[in-house]
Design a protein around this motif. Structure first.
Motif, PDB file in Angstrom:
ATOM      1  N   ASN A 381       0.867  -1.180   0.000  1.00 30.40           N
ATOM      2  CA  ASN A 381       0.000   0.000   0.000  1.00 30.40           C
ATOM      3  C   ASN A 381       0.903   1.229   0.000  1.00 30.40           C
ATOM      4  O   ASN A 381       1.712   1.419   0.903  1.00 30.40           O
ATOM      5  N   LEU A 382       0.741   2.107  -1.001  1.00 26.38           N
ATOM      6  CA  LEU A 382       1.695   3.192  -1.230  1.00 26.38           C
ATOM      7  C   LEU A 382       1.370   4.493  -0.501  1.00 26.38           C
ATOM      8  O   LEU A 382       2.165   5.439  -0.579  1.00 26.38           O
ATOM      9  N   TYR A 383       0.190   4.569   0.193  1.00 27.83           N
ATOM     10  CA  TYR A 383      -0.092   5.786   0.989  1.00 27.83           C
ATOM     11  C   TYR A 383      -0.071   7.020   0.087  1.00 27.83           C
ATOM     12  O   TYR A 383       0.500   8.050   0.429  1.00 27.83           O
ATOM     13  N   TRP A 384      -0.729   6.919  -1.070  1.00 28.51           N
ATOM     14  CA  TRP A 384      -0.523   7.882  -2.148  1.00 28.51           C
ATOM     15  C   TRP A 384      -0.843   9.325  -1.760  1.00 28.51           C
ATOM     16  O   TRP A 384      -0.065  10.242  -2.054  1.00 28.51           O
ATOM     17  N   TRP A 385      -1.979   9.555  -1.127  1.00 31.75           N
ATOM     18  CA  TRP A 385      -2.400  10.936  -0.871  1.00 31.75           C
ATOM     19  C   TRP A 385      -1.365  11.688  -0.035  1.00 31.75           C
ATOM     20  O   TRP A 385      -1.156  12.896  -0.213  1.00 31.75           O
ATOM     21  N   ASN A 386      -0.683  10.978   0.842  1.00 33.93           N
ATOM     22  CA  ASN A 386       0.319  11.610   1.687  1.00 33.93           C
ATOM     23  C   ASN A 386       1.704  11.562   1.055  1.00 33.93           C
ATOM     24  O   ASN A 386       2.388  12.582   0.926  1.00 33.93           O
ATOM     25  N   LEU A 413      -0.379  -3.549  -5.917  1.00 31.32           N
ATOM     26  CA  LEU A 413      -0.317  -2.216  -5.331  1.00 31.32           C
ATOM     27  C   LEU A 413      -1.699  -1.744  -4.912  1.00 31.32           C
ATOM     28  O   LEU A 413      -2.692  -1.996  -5.607  1.00 31.32           O
ATOM     29  N   GLN A 414      -1.761  -1.044  -3.786  1.00 34.40           N
ATOM     30  CA  GLN A 414      -2.962  -0.369  -3.334  1.00 34.40           C
ATOM     31  C   GLN A 414      -2.623   1.107  -3.082  1.00 34.40           C
ATOM     32  O   GLN A 414      -1.469   1.444  -2.824  1.00 34.40           O
ATOM     33  N   GLY A 528      -3.333  -8.054  -1.375  1.00 32.62           N
ATOM     34  CA  GLY A 528      -4.233  -6.957  -1.078  1.00 32.62           C
ATOM     35  C   GLY A 528      -4.077  -6.348   0.297  1.00 32.62           C
ATOM     36  O   GLY A 528      -3.435  -6.916   1.188  1.00 32.62           O
ATOM     37  N   ASP A 529      -4.656  -5.162   0.427  1.00 37.73           N
ATOM     38  CA  ASP A 529      -4.914  -4.522   1.719  1.00 37.73           C
ATOM     39  C   ASP A 529      -6.375  -4.836   2.019  1.00 37.73           C
ATOM     40  O   ASP A 529      -7.283  -4.271   1.397  1.00 37.73           O
ATOM     41  N   PHE A 530      -6.598  -5.767   2.937  1.00 38.54           N
ATOM     42  CA  PHE A 530      -7.942  -6.285   3.189  1.00 38.54           C
ATOM     43  C   PHE A 530      -8.675  -5.516   4.291  1.00 38.54           C
ATOM     44  O   PHE A 530      -9.855  -5.756   4.528  1.00 38.54           O
ATOM     45  N   HIS A 577       8.421   4.925   4.590  1.00 37.59           N
ATOM     46  CA  HIS A 577       7.584   6.122   4.730  1.00 37.59           C
ATOM     47  C   HIS A 577       6.162   5.945   4.186  1.00 37.59           C
ATOM     48  O   HIS A 577       5.416   6.922   4.133  1.00 37.59           O
ATOM     49  N   SER A 578       5.778   4.747   3.803  1.00 39.51           N
ATOM     50  CA  SER A 578       4.354   4.457   3.646  1.00 39.51           C
ATOM     51  C   SER A 578       3.780   4.231   5.038  1.00 39.51           C
ATOM     52  O   SER A 578       4.528   4.134   6.016  1.00 39.51           O
ATOM     53  N   ASP A 579       2.461   4.155   5.163  1.00 40.46           N
ATOM     54  CA  ASP A 579       1.876   3.792   6.453  1.00 40.46           C
ATOM     55  C   ASP A 579       1.589   2.288   6.523  1.00 40.46           C
ATOM     56  O   ASP A 579       0.946   1.821   7.452  1.00 40.46           O
ATOM     57  N   HIS A 580       2.045   1.534   5.534  1.00 42.66           N
ATOM     58  CA  HIS A 580       1.946   0.070   5.511  1.00 42.66           C
ATOM     59  C   HIS A 580       3.311  -0.509   5.191  1.00 42.66           C
ATOM     60  O   HIS A 580       4.033   0.013   4.336  1.00 42.66           O
ATOM     61  N   ARG A 581       3.636  -1.611   5.824  1.00 46.37           N
ATOM     62  CA  ARG A 581       4.841  -2.348   5.471  1.00 46.37           C
ATOM     63  C   ARG A 581       4.509  -3.354   4.365  1.00 46.37           C
ATOM     64  O   ARG A 581       3.479  -4.041   4.441  1.00 46.37           O
ATOM     65  N   PRO A 582       5.332  -3.450   3.353  1.00 44.96           N
ATOM     66  CA  PRO A 582       5.055  -4.434   2.291  1.00 44.96           C
ATOM     67  C   PRO A 582       5.194  -5.851   2.824  1.00 44.96           C
ATOM     68  O   PRO A 582       6.030  -6.128   3.691  1.00 44.96           O
TER      69      PRO A 582
END
Length: 590
Positions: A381-386, A413-414, A528-530, A577-582
């Motif tokens: 999850n790439l935390y795109w907006w931030n 990718l999410q 996925g990010d479930f 620096h995403s809010d998710h770890r791959p």
């Protein structure tokens, strides 16, 4: 501005090809369109006559009594109705599909489209079973179910000159085959309205209870044979080929449909000369004593032939094909991706046998090197907006992490608003459609990308519809094919929508149905990010239905089809620096 054509009429006009010929021998049926009794059969998915103008067909099909009062229609947007049994309705709750919407109140979809300006104007015409993604509204034309034709000999998919035989299939000159289709909405429409050289088709369900299957179209029909799970469809009433009734054959191998071979095959009709088999290639084959215990993954659909040389020749023309399953008594040939060396375990099943490619000097083809069948999978999850919006420096760290550290073969990718940005920074290529800011990317030159797409899974939350995206990938090093499905489930309630564990479970069930219909028995990876813990019903639904967990961290996970993969390793990567770890897994083909 002139008044916009009703949706149903607009699609009828688009479908017309200007020919004035009535399909089939039942000319009376073609002419009998002025009575209410025949009007219900003249739907866009079912129309097979061309002798009348599209305007007449539209008026006949959508009379005032052919659908319920608009007050009974659910989820109509701002009361917008368009006449001709068409309305602007919400996509949420119906997986973005008009067939699901119409079925919710006992109707059948006859036309679908994406709206233009929240009104009755058509931006793009769609199939009834097609996901209308990226929008909250859609235009649906619904017909009362009790006006639909049923039964055989003109009743299947509506009346109007369509003749069918259940439990039967054709052999002759094939035009092509389409997978993932429905019998009326796709198979019939394509043969009867869109293909001038199609004289008939047969349809095979993927499995009992599925709504989809494989449709094979024919430009010449040489005969008809009994085949469980098939339905033969023809434009001409005079095609009266006998269906043989041999003694009950033995059960076929798993996934195969028995097609008994009559002792004397029907003679082809006078006129066209049968098309000769393609010239033989120089590829050599070995054979097992019977059918391989593990046949491997299937390529495409069944090829109808009683000739083993022809079956081998079809395999020789495909670089992906490494072996074949051939059952002469069932006129069946199936191309497979699995390589053999001649020492594999076998099982007895009628006259079925496995043949495999080998070098022509008498030795088997070299085995796939250890590790060549291994796939490194990452979900991120790439935390795109931030990270790519408010703080672009974070986005640079994330793409550096993908390129330099993670280095996956396949990447789910999410929260990825621009796959083009990821490709330009990392070199990874988009393999699937990106819907709901999520999809599949792959390392270049590793895979051949086949079927790809996306579909709404009917689990809308605050931030809009949720989708599953997919790509069918062929691994060049091993020749094996598999499907990668990616998703991002809802997390918050709001904007008049509720997200809950129950809503995510609904999405999981819809998603699994899509996976089964697309992938059938081929290997599958799910990333996925479930937005769910593993104890929720959604993830558990996968684990109860043939999937194993490779790795998970918080709400992110990778699942794989247990029958096709073995897990080699797994780990949790740096968030960068995403809010998710791959999450990372190495999987190897069994």
């Amino acid at each position: 501005m002139p008044q916009t054509l009703p949706l149903f009429l607009a699609i009828l006009l688009a479908a017309a090809d200007g020919q004035g010929t009535c399909m089939g021998a039942a000319d009376a049926t073609c002419r009998a369109t002025s009575t209410p009794a025949s009007a219900g059969s003249l739907f866009i998915q079912h129309v097979v006559q061309r002798s009348q103008s599209m305007l007449e067909l539209g008026n006949a099909a959508m009379n005032a009594s052919s659908c319920a009062s608009y007050q009974e229609w659910p989820d109509v947007v701002n009361g917008v109705t368009c006449g001709q049994c068409t309305a602007l309705v919400r996509t949420a709750g119906y997986t973005g599909r008009c067939d699901a919407y119409c079925a919710s109140f006992g109707h059948v979809c006859v036309a679908a489209a994406e709206e233009k300006d929240n009104d009755c104007q058509v931006r793009e015409q769609k199939r009834c079973d097609e996901d209308i993604g990226g929008t909250s509204d859609m235009l649906c034309s619904c017909q009362s179910a009790d006006t639909q034709g049923t039964g055989f000999a003109g009743g299947l998919c509506g009346n109007a000159g369509l003749y069918s035989a259940s439990g039967s299939k054709f052999f002759g000159v094939e035009i092509r085959s389409d997978g993932g289709v429905k019998i009326c909405e796709d198979c019939v429409v394509r043969c009867y309205l869109q293909m001038s050289d199609c004289v008939g088709a047969h349809f095979q369900l993927y499995y009992p209870g599925s709504s989809r299957g494989i449709c094979t179209y024919f430009s010449r029909i040489d005969g008809l044979t009994a085949a469980q799970g098939y339905t033969a469809l023809t434009k001409t009433e005079h095609l009266q080929l006998p269906v043989p009734s041999p003694s009950q054959p033995p059960s076929p191998p798993s996934g195969l449909t028995p097609v008994p071979s009559p002792s004397q095959p029907p003679s082809p009709p006078s006129g066209p000369t049968p098309v000769p088999s393609p010239p033989q290639t120089s590829t050599c084959y070995g054979e097992l004593q019977a059918l391989a215990q593990d046949e491997g993954a299937q390529i495409g659909s069944q090829i109808l032939t009683s000739s083993s040389p022809e079956c081998k020749n079809r395999c020789s023309q495909s670089a992906e094909c490494k072996s074949i399953t051939f059952c002469g008594g069932w006129q069946g040939c199936w191309l497979k991706t699995k390589s053999f060396n001649g020492a594999e375990a076998t099982r007895s099943k009628a006259d079925c046998r496995t043949y495999y490619k080998r070098s022509c000097d008498g030795t088997t083809l070299p085995p796939i090197p250890t590790g060549a069948g291994m796939i490194k999978v990452v979900s991120y999850n790439l935390y795109w907006w931030n990270a790519f919006g408010q703080n672009p420096w974070k986005g640079s760290k994330i793409t550096d992490n993908i390129r330099n550290n993670l280095r996956p073969d396949v990447l789910g990718l999410q929260e990825c608003d621009s796959p083009g940005t990821i490709q330009s920074r990392t070199g990874y290529e988009r393999a699937s459609k990106f819907s709901g800011a999520q999809g599949v990317m792959v390392k270049p030159d590793i895979f051949t990308v086949g079927d790809s797409g996306s579909q709404d899974i009917g689990a809308t939350g605050k931030w809009g519809p949720r989708f599953v995206t997919w790509a069918r990938l062929t691994h060049k090093a091993s020749g094996r094919s598999f499907w990668h499905f990616n998703t991002h489930w809802c997390v918050h309630s709001g904007n008049g929508r509720t997200c809950s564990a129950s809503k995510r479970y609904t999405g999981a069930k819809n998603m699994l149905e899509i996976i089964r219909e697309k992938a059938a028995n081929e290997p599958v990876i799910i990333t996925g990010d479930f937005n769910a813990g593993l104890d929720e019903e959604g993830p558990q639904h996968f684990l109860r239905n043939g999937f194993s967990l490779a790795v998970n961290e918080w709400v992110d996970a990778i699942f794989y089809s247990t029958a096709h993969w073995k897990k080699v390793s797994s780990e949790i990567g740096d968030a960068a620096h995403s809010d998710h770890r791959p999450v990372i897994a190495e999987l190897e083909f069994k």
